[in-house]
Write an enzyme that holds these catalytic residues in place. Sequence first.
Site, PDB file in Angstrom:
ATOM      1  CG  HIS A  66      87.578  74.224  16.171  1.00 31.41           C
ATOM      2  ND1 HIS A  66      88.817  73.716  16.470  1.00 31.41           N
ATOM      3  CD2 HIS A  66      86.684  73.421  16.811  1.00 31.41           C
ATOM      4  CE1 HIS A  66      88.676  72.657  17.246  1.00 31.41           C
ATOM      5  NE2 HIS A  66      87.402  72.454  17.477  1.00 31.41           N
ATOM      6  CG  ASP A 110      91.718  75.499  16.006  1.00 30.59           C
ATOM      7  OD1 ASP A 110      90.905  76.383  16.321  1.00 30.59           O
ATOM      8  OD2 ASP A 110      91.467  74.277  16.046  1.00 30.59           O
ATOM      9  CB  SER A 207      87.257  71.470  20.568  1.00 29.69           C
ATOM     10  OG  SER A 207      86.728  70.513  19.701  1.00 29.69           O
TER      11      SER A 207
END
Length: 257
Positions: A66, A110, A207
Site C-alpha cells: 500500500h 500487503d 507502513s
Amino acid sequence: MMQALHVVTLFYALTSLGQNAHGGEIINGKKVPDDLMLYMASVQNNQGHVCGGFLISEDFVVTAAHCDKGKPTSVVLGTHNLKKINNATMRYSISRCKYPQYKDAKFGDDIMLLKLSKKARLDNRVQPIQLPKAEIKLKDKAKCRVAGWGFTKTGGKSVDKLQMVEVPIVKLEECRRKWKQIRFELPNNVTCAGGSGTNKGFCKGDSGGPLVCGGMAVGVVSFNMKNNCDYPNVPNVYTDTSRYLQWIKQILKQKRC
C-alpha cells in the site's frame, strides 16, 4: 445502506492506507542506537519520507504494497536520522515490485519489493536482515520489535530519529476474534502483535517497516485502528513474510520484477 456503512467502518478502522500515510509512528518507543537495526530503510518520494522498509539483500528492500500509493522513487539506507542524509552515498533509486495479487491492504497480500538501482554498500551502517527460512508459527506473547520514523502518540508529531518498541505477539485466533467484534474479517497470511492489551505498537503509518522476532523480519507493518493509536482495542496487523518466501526468492533470483 449496510454495504455503505461497512465501507465507512473500514475507512475509519484501517490506517496507513491513504496517500497521507506518512512516517513510522511508534507508540511509547525509544531511540534506536546507531549500531542496531542497520537494515532499516526510509522509503521516500520527492516530498520526503513516506514509509518504512527493510533491506534483505544488496539489491532489494521489502515494504508494504500500500506504500505504492505514495509513489516512492528512492530509499535511504545507512542513517537513523532523516536530517542527516548524504544523497551521494545513502540514497538509491528504485523500481517497485508489488505482489501480483495485491488489491488493497484490507484484503491482504500487503507486501512489495523495491529493486535498488545499484547494490547497497554493506558496511558498519548498512546490513540486511534475515527472513524466515520456512513458514513459521510464532508463540503467543513472544516478544518482538517494530521500528519506524514519525509520530510517537495519537495526534502527535513526526520525529527524524528512528524509534523502536517491543511488542508481544497476539495469537491469530484471538486477533481474528477481536477484529470480528468491530465487523472486520482479517485477511489471510497476517500476523498480529501489539496494540490491544498494551500501550505499545505503531499508529497511522510506520507502513512497510519490519516486525522483528529472534533477529528475523517475520512481518511487514500493514494496518491498525485509526481513532485510538495509544490504546487501540484491536491488535496491530502485519503481513506474514514467511507466507511469501517463494515469491521473494524468485524475484531475488531473477533480480527484476
